[in-house]
Design an enzyme around this catalytic site. Structure first.
Site, PDB file in Angstrom:
ATOM      1  N   ASP A 333       0.854  -1.183   0.000  1.00 38.62           N
ATOM      2  CA  ASP A 333       0.000   0.000   0.000  1.00 38.62           C
ATOM      3  C   ASP A 333       0.886   1.226   0.000  1.00 38.62           C
ATOM      4  O   ASP A 333       1.912   1.252   0.681  1.00 38.62           O
ATOM      5  CB  ASP A 333      -0.879  -0.004   1.254  1.00 38.62           C
ATOM      6  CG  ASP A 333      -2.115  -0.855   1.029  1.00 38.62           C
ATOM      7  OD1 ASP A 333      -2.607  -0.863  -0.109  1.00 38.62           O
ATOM      8  OD2 ASP A 333      -2.555  -1.506   1.981  1.00 38.62           O
ATOM      9  N   ASP A 370      -4.378  25.747  10.786  1.00 34.75           N
ATOM     10  CA  ASP A 370      -4.687  24.494  10.086  1.00 34.75           C
ATOM     11  C   ASP A 370      -3.995  23.346  10.820  1.00 34.75           C
ATOM     12  O   ASP A 370      -2.781  23.203  10.766  1.00 34.75           O
ATOM     13  CB  ASP A 370      -4.180  24.592   8.632  1.00 34.75           C
ATOM     14  CG  ASP A 370      -4.502  23.343   7.842  1.00 34.75           C
ATOM     15  OD1 ASP A 370      -5.073  22.384   8.425  1.00 34.75           O
ATOM     16  OD2 ASP A 370      -4.162  23.309   6.645  1.00 34.75           O
ATOM     17  N   PHE A 404      -9.260  25.740   9.330  1.00 32.78           N
ATOM     18  CA  PHE A 404      -9.479  24.905   8.142  1.00 32.78           C
ATOM     19  C   PHE A 404     -10.667  23.987   8.367  1.00 32.78           C
ATOM     20  O   PHE A 404     -10.776  23.329   9.394  1.00 32.78           O
ATOM     21  CB  PHE A 404      -8.232  24.060   7.863  1.00 32.78           C
ATOM     22  CG  PHE A 404      -8.405  23.134   6.695  1.00 32.78           C
ATOM     23  CD1 PHE A 404      -8.159  23.570   5.406  1.00 32.78           C
ATOM     24  CD2 PHE A 404      -8.853  21.825   6.884  1.00 32.78           C
ATOM     25  CE1 PHE A 404      -8.335  22.729   4.325  1.00 32.78           C
ATOM     26  CE2 PHE A 404      -9.038  20.983   5.808  1.00 32.78           C
ATOM     27  CZ  PHE A 404      -8.776  21.431   4.521  1.00 32.78           C
ATOM     28  N   ARG A 409     -12.357  24.389   2.793  1.00 33.96           N
ATOM     29  CA  ARG A 409     -11.085  23.939   2.260  1.00 33.96           C
ATOM     30  C   ARG A 409     -10.045  25.067   2.246  1.00 33.96           C
ATOM     31  O   ARG A 409      -9.209  25.178   1.373  1.00 33.96           O
ATOM     32  CB  ARG A 409     -11.250  23.347   0.846  1.00 33.96           C
ATOM     33  CG  ARG A 409     -12.287  22.229   0.823  1.00 33.96           C
ATOM     34  CD  ARG A 409     -12.005  21.247  -0.255  1.00 33.96           C
ATOM     35  NE  ARG A 409     -12.217  21.817  -1.570  1.00 33.96           N
ATOM     36  CZ  ARG A 409     -11.694  21.318  -2.692  1.00 33.96           C
ATOM     37  NH1 ARG A 409     -10.916  20.255  -2.617  1.00 33.96           N
ATOM     38  NH2 ARG A 409     -11.927  21.875  -3.850  1.00 33.96           N
ATOM     39  N   MET A 410     -10.166  25.934   3.244  1.00 36.80           N
ATOM     40  CA  MET A 410      -9.203  27.025   3.370  1.00 36.80           C
ATOM     41  C   MET A 410      -8.939  27.271   4.840  1.00 36.80           C
ATOM     42  O   MET A 410      -9.760  26.983   5.696  1.00 36.80           O
ATOM     43  CB  MET A 410      -9.800  28.333   2.809  1.00 36.80           C
ATOM     44  CG  MET A 410      -9.758  28.463   1.304  1.00 36.80           C
ATOM     45  SD  MET A 410     -10.103  30.149   0.825  1.00 36.80           S
ATOM     46  CE  MET A 410     -11.712  30.423   1.495  1.00 36.80           C
ATOM     47  N   SER A 411      -7.781  27.787   5.113  1.00 35.51           N
ATOM     48  CA  SER A 411      -7.542  28.325   6.452  1.00 35.51           C
ATOM     49  C   SER A 411      -6.901  29.691   6.248  1.00 35.51           C
ATOM     50  O   SER A 411      -6.513  30.037   5.130  1.00 35.51           O
ATOM     51  CB  SER A 411      -6.623  27.397   7.240  1.00 35.51           C
ATOM     52  OG  SER A 411      -5.350  27.358   6.627  1.00 35.51           O
ATOM     53  N   ASP A 553     -10.525  -6.047   2.100  1.00 37.07           N
ATOM     54  CA  ASP A 553      -9.245  -6.648   1.734  1.00 37.07           C
ATOM     55  C   ASP A 553      -9.273  -8.165   1.913  1.00 37.07           C
ATOM     56  O   ASP A 553      -8.383  -8.862   1.425  1.00 37.07           O
ATOM     57  CB  ASP A 553      -8.112  -6.103   2.619  1.00 37.07           C
ATOM     58  CG  ASP A 553      -7.682  -4.712   2.205  1.00 37.07           C
ATOM     59  OD1 ASP A 553      -7.828  -4.401   1.009  1.00 37.07           O
ATOM     60  OD2 ASP A 553      -7.218  -3.959   3.061  1.00 37.07           O
TER      61      ASP A 553
END
Lengths: 714, 554
Positions: A333, A370, A404, A409-411, A553
């Site tokens: 992974d 953030d 945030f 989707r901003m800080s 999985d």
């Protein structure tokens, strides 16, 4: 060789724990072994263990136990036989000496196995402490009754509250709780277990620290994870692996061949006029049959499993460990294995007319609010690269912090009239245009360049007296763990192909795959894709190893030849895999492969050594037997051993002592370094083949010198 | 030119000739066993015996073919000898006694060609040409068929099918053995070997008796005797007889024929498994053992030490002066490292070590290069053991040619390597322990022991050469060596075919950098070591009491 001998390092790191209190390695110890150069090390071996295991070794003389190892069973019969012969002629020291050393040979073999098992037993004892007879609070309808933990059946619902020990393995069906799993993982920090999702599995014997959960029991008492663990580390559940069985067959057939060679020798000897005593013939037989590997074979297997346990990996079968050595494709992974868990800021790219330092300063300020790992990484980058001291939210007066959120989707921060924002390109662009500003053209190009390279661009914008505008772009990227590239290179030289599995789009995946140096990648991977990939590789005859933790999985884990389930994963995943990593560290797959290889190499090396030994023993014993009638045969006595008795006894003594001498090697495993098969074969053939040819000449001569010093002998 | 130099030059010439034939013959044989076409004559044969050459056989069916065919062959040859007295064209010889007839039948069907009879005093034209020579072809073709079945086991995947025994048998005979034997026979005739059906001639009187010669289809039988690694001479003196082997050139030709197919089969193997380099690695192993054995043999035979040796320039006793020590040594090594057993000189008269080298050559299992077919399957089984022992040291469960060497494979290989030592040692021990067999010895001490050890080594390994000196025409030796020959031939075949079947069923494991390379010099060296230690060490005590004791005494 420039690489330090990490094996010794690793051996020391585990050897630092007192052998009296072996525990499962605490979690804190683990990272030292995960260094890319942290090679497979051996376990602790203390000569004291030999003494401690002696009673066990003697108990194993029971013929019903011995018969499982055909080679050593023959030695035991030889010991009994020579003892009887010695009793009939009590005056002769030689018979007693041979009988005594044959018994020692048998006991040394048992000792090797007992020591290997003993180390597992100590670990099992620790586990047993966790497995106290708990009382379960079983739910019947809405009523609750108290029953013994052993009375639980699959499907029962039990309630566990803070302070309760979970009575059996199961899945949380209701509630959330923090659970102390240190009894099995050695990790003291509690973990969260909650209903639904991939963190629903709980293990019997672990303790609920807070809250209340309802657990649906999924295993029968006596078959729980902890029970299986105890059985595994004790070696009780140990079954011979396919390769071990095959080796046993070959060793048995060699034993038969040598048995015939010795039994038929008597008529030949009588014809030659040199009838041999049964004691000498038995001694010859024991020296010729492959006792060294016969004695150490099971210890090697147990120690191999033990090395996994020391790394907090539980293999459900020895077959899986062996398969690990054969793996030719590793599915890894991306996140957590190849890259650090999260993306990190790597670079600040200012637009034209903005200083890099100015951008860095704005980026840092806007990221203080953030708390996501990405946000923290921006602050860290600003500090490391631009020397900007990390400021705290309280330091700035009149500052209004914009935290945030996944929605905005901003800080950012508003200090007086100056507003700074940092965030996803779309959000920040909107913010700028809303405020009448223009997004600089070069900001757009930079952002799309970053995207194409597999990174994530974040825009930094400001609104002040000069209006709203973009200052520059922050380049977030996946950070490949240090040393991974080298490690994948080593794997490639060992003939193992690495495939990176990621949910990223192909573009991003390719960039990371290139940087990490993996051979292939599977982008936008779904569980079905994984499954298909495994099937495809297996159809070509390859053995595939993978790690996984989620319920989705499980099919792939079951399909893979080596499926390592993370302990944090669901019980479905743990059931499907054939190994469980208690540390839940996917990187460990590489170590598991190395341990599997080391197990096979150790077996092969000691077999080769054992068989090569025969040459020297012939040169010691044959002249001793027949030089009386054919003096010319004394030419074969190239070691110039002092007397026939001493020669035969020296060979027998060497044969016994070499077992003890090789016990540490059998337990620790032959030193293993990733290299091509050709180089590895050349090296091991040199050390164990040639060494096996030469060592006994020196050893037997040395023992003969000692024996000849004993008055009345030699 | 010194005799040593002459010997070395002959050996080099032999190597060059074999090297030239290696590729074309190896490739041709691969084509023979892979081609889907049948020749017209082959179709007639299939129709006559009622076989369908297109059916693929799994290993039990293939084995049934091998055993059934061989059983019929034994019975036929036994009966033919038993009724010889009433057959025309038998030179007036009587029927053969049951024990000797059994021994001879077992001997020729098992490709051993141990002879407890004197050809010129016991076997007429019909038995020689119609019985023994036919088996010279067929027993060789059976060996090649089994080897090819094993090669298919490696080459094929996910099937249990190993080909068709009848097709392999017929093709091996018709397309490989017959044409080469024909050319060989013509060349031998050109060298001076005889080919006729003449009766008994009295050619003079010798030591008070009448000396008689008889003719026969000698050259043709001689060619297949060597080519099929059979070794049963038309005459008792075998290849030392001037009618069989007239001169140095025919001698070299015979050695060439002995080694031709066993060596070239490694090329066939390489072709069929898809990598000629794999064939080269096996070839290299065979060649190393062959060259070293020949070198040692020449050294010990040329080695001066005793006054008689000094005068003769080496151990010339028992060797033909027209061949000399060099060519005799080369012949003896070639014949004992293959399952041929033809002799052009008398091994009992060799030095102690010389006799030991011949014995050890057989005891290694006759794999360098071994009998036609049997040499290849023998060395491939040893390769499986070598891969298993050392292959573990590269950290993978062992694989050979993309096939896993697991429990089943090792079980079959282990049984294979167990059989011949068990037969040799047990029969020798019983013979030594019984009161009467020892009466057959003409020598005492270590040399006497060598005579019996050699006899069973030769029988169980299907070599057929005799140490000379042992009177083997007794009920005990006829029966016990007969049994040893049959078990030594057919039990290993059971395990070879079972191994082939288990390999063919597997899916292939792709080679990676982590795979043990079996087409490299390192592997050839490893294989030599495994053969010497696993196969050779078993016999060390016995050899110590025979040839080693004798050789070290001087």
């Amino acid at each position: 060789m420039t690489r330090p001998t990490n094996l010794d390092k690793a051996a020391k790191s585990s050897g630092s724990k007192s052998p009296e209190t072996p525990t499962l390695a605490p979690h804190s110890d683990v990272p030292t072994r995960h260094q890319p150069d942290g090679r497979v090390g051996g376990g602790l071996f203390d000569p004291k263990q030999l003494v401690k295991s002696l009673p066990d070794a003697i108990r194993k003389l029971d013929p019903r136990v011995m018969v499982k190892s055909p080679v050593m069973f023959v030695v035991e019969i030889g010991s009994v036989f020579t003892t009887v012969l010695a009793i009939t002629k009590p005056g002769e020291w030689f018979g007693w000496a041979i009988a005594g050393w044959l018994w020692l040979t048998t006991i040394f073999a048992n000792l090797a196995e007992a020591v290997a098992e003993g180390r597992g037993k100590a670990q099992a004892d620790t586990l047993r402490k966790a497995k106290t007879d708990s009382v379960a609070r079983r739910l019947t309808g809405s009523a609750e009754e108290r029953v013994a933990g052993t009375a639980l059946r699959i499907g029962d619902l039990v309630v566990c509250e803070a302070g309760d020990v979970i009575p059996g393995d199961g899945d949380v069906v209701e509630g959330v709780a923090s659970v102390d799993e240190s009894a099995i993982t050695g990790e003291s920090a509690p973990v969260i277990r909650e209903s639904g999702g991939d963190r629903s599995a709980v293990t019997g014997g672990t303790k609920v620290l807070s809250d209340r959960i309802v657990v649906k029991i999924t295993t029968k008492p006596g078959e729980t994870f902890i029970d299986r663990m105890i059985a595994l580390v004790e070696g009780a559940a140990r079954q011979k692996t396919p390769n071990e069985i095959a080796l046993n067959i070959l060793l048995a057939s060699l034993t038969i061949v040598f048995l015939l060679a010795v039994v038929t020798l008597q008529p030949f000897a009588i014809y030659a006029g040199a009838q041999q005593s049964m004691i000498v013939l038995t001694a010859l037989l024991v020296c010729l049959i492959p006792t060294t590997i016969g004695a150490l074979l099971s210890a090697i297997g147990i120690a191999g499993m033990d090395r996994l346990v020391q790394r907090n990996v539980l293999a459900m079968s020895g077959r899986a460990v062996e398969a690990a050595g054969d793996v030719s494709t590793l599915l890894l992974d991306k996140t957590g294995t190849i890259t650090l868990g999260n993306r990190q800021a790597a670079e600040f790219v200012p637009v034209k007319g903005v200083m890099e330092a100015e951008l860095a300063d704005a980026a840092q300020l806007s990221s203080l609010a953030d708390e996501t790992p990405e946000g923290r990484s921006i602050v860290v980058l600003a500090k490391e690269k631009y020397g900007l001291r990390e400021r705290h939210q309280g330091e700035l007066a009149h500052a209004e912090w914009i935290v945030f959120t996944a929605q905005t989707r901003m800080s950012g921060v508003d200090v007086d009239a100056r507003k700074i924002r940092k965030g996803a390109t779309g959000s920040v662009s909107n913010w700028v245009t809303e405020r009448g500003g223009q997004v600089a053209a070069d900001a757009d190009t930079t952002a799309s360049e970053i995207s194409q390279a597999g990174g994530t661009p974040l825009l930094v914008a400001v609104e002040d007296e000069r209006g709203a505008r973009v200052l520059g772009v922050i380049h977030l990227k996946d950070v490949v763990k240090e040393g991974m590239r080298e490690r994948f290179g080593e794997l490639r030289r060992m003939g193992i192909k690495t495939v990176m599995i990621t949910g990223d789009n192909p573009l991003t995946a390719r960039a990371i795959a290139q940087e990490a140096g993996v051979d292939d990648f599977l982008a936008e991977a779904t569980p079905e894709d994984k499954m298909a990939l495994i099937r495809r590789e297996q159809a070509g005859g390859k053995l595939v190893a993978m790690t996984g933790d989620g319920t989705n999985d499980a099919p792939a884990l079951a399909q893979a030849d080596v499926g390592v389930a993370m302990n944090t994963g669901t019980s479905a995943a743990k059931e499907a895999g054939n190994m469980v990593d208690l540390d839940s560290n996917p990187t460990k797959l590489i170590e598991i492969v190395e341990i599997g290889k080391q197990l096979l190499i150790t077996r092969g090396a000691l077999t080769t050594f054992s068989i090569a030994n025969d040459v020297a023993k012939y040169f010691a014993i044959i002249p001793a037997m027949f030089a009386v009638v054919y003096p010319g045969l004394d030419t074969l006595n190239i070691m110039r051993l002092s007397s026939p008795e001493s020669a035969i006894l020296s060979a027998v003594v060497f044969n016994a002592l070499i077992i003890i001498a090789l016990v540490p090697l059998a337990l620790r495993g032959v030193r293993y370094r990733p290299m091509s098969a050709d180089r590895m074969l050349r090296r091991n053939l040199g050390v164990y083949g040639l060494g096996g040819l030469i060592a006994p000449f020196a050893g037997i001569k040395a023992i003969d010198l000692l024996i000849s010093l004993i008055p009345g002998i030699g | 030119m010194s005799p040593v130099l002459a010997g070395v030059l002959q050996f080099l010439a032999l190597m060059v000739a074999l090297a030239l034939a290696y590729r074309p013959l190896g490739d041709y044989m691969a084509g023979v066993y892979s081609s889907p076409k049948h020749l017209r004559v082959e179709k007639w044969i299939y129709r006559a015996v009622g076989a369908n050459p297109a059916t693929e056989m799994r290993w039990p069916a293939y084995l049934r073919g091998v055993l059934g065919f061989s059983l019929v062959s034994v019975l036929f040859l036994y009966l033919l000898q038993r009724v010889q007295g009433s057959l025309p064209g038998s030179l007036g010889f009587a029927s053969i006694d049951p024990d000797q007839a059994f021994n001879t039948a077992a001997s020729f069907v098992s490709n051993t060609n141990w002879q407890s009879y004197y050809g010129e005093q016991a076997m007429g034209h019909v038995v020689q040409t119609g019985g023994l020579a036919v088996q010279n072809f067929l027993s060789a073709a059976v060996g090649m068929a089994v080897a090819v079945a094993l090669v298919r086991g490696f080459a094929r995947t996910r099937t249990g099918e190993l080909g068709n025994f009848w097709a392999d048998l017929v093709r091996g005979t018709v397309r490989i053995l017959l044409p080469i034997a024909l050319v060989g026979a013509v060349l031998l005739v050109a060298c001076g070997a005889i080919q006729n059906f003449a009766g008994i001639h009295e050619v003079g009187r010798f030591m008070g008796g009448s000396q008689q010669w008889n003719g026969g289809a000698v050259a043709s039988q001689e060619a297949i005797k060597e080519l099929g690694t059979n070794g049963g001479g038309y005459f008792n003196a075998n290849s030392a007889h001037p009618f069989e082997n007239p001169n140095g050139l025919s001698n070299l030709l015979e050695i060439f024929l002995i080694l031709l197919i066993p060596l070239s089969l490694t090329r066939t193997f390489g072709r069929m498994v898809g990598s000629v380099r794999q064939g080269y690695a096996i070839l290299a192993t065979m060649t190393v053992i062959w060259v070293v054995f020949t070198g040692l043999m020449m050294w010990t035979e040329f080695h001066h030490g005793a006054p008689a040796y000094d005068i003769a320039g080496g151990a010339l006793e028992g060797k033909e002066t027209r061949f000399g020590i060099g060519a005799s040594s080369i012949f003896s090594v070639a014949t004992t490292l293959t399952s041929t057993g033809a002799v052009n000189s008398f091994l009992s008269s060799y030095t102690g070590f010389g006799g030991g080298i011949a014995m050890l050559g057989m005891q290694l299992g006759e794999i360098a290069p071994g009998g036609v077919g049997s040499g290849l399957y023998g060395i491939l089984v040893m390769a499986v053991i070598a891969v298993f022992l050392a292959g573990l040291m590269v950290g993978r469960t062992p694989e050979y040619l993309g096939k896993k060497i697991g429990t089943r494979q090792i079980k079959f290989a282990a049984c294979y390597i167990l059989i011949t030592p068990a037969l040799v040692l047990c029969f020798t021990a019983v013979a030594m322990a019984l009161p009467t067999p020892v009466n057959s010895l003409t020598n005492s001490g270590a040399h006497g022991f060598s005579e019996i050890l050699y006899a069973y080594t030769s029988g169980a390994n299907n070599n057929g050469s005799a140490f000379a000196g042992l009177n083997a025409d007794t009920q005990w030796f006829n029966t016990s060596i007969g049994v040893a020959m049959l078990l030594g031939r057919f039990l290993p075949m059971v395990f070879v075919l079972a191994l082939a079947g288990s390999l063919a069923e597997q899916k292939p494991v792709p080679a990676t950098a982590g795979t043990l390379r079996t087409d490299k010099p390192l592997f050839s060296g490893l294989l030599v070591g495994t053969i010497m230690i696993v196969a050779g060490l078993t016999y060390f005590p016995a050899l110590a009491l025979g040839p080693l004791a004798e050789g070290l005494a001087s």
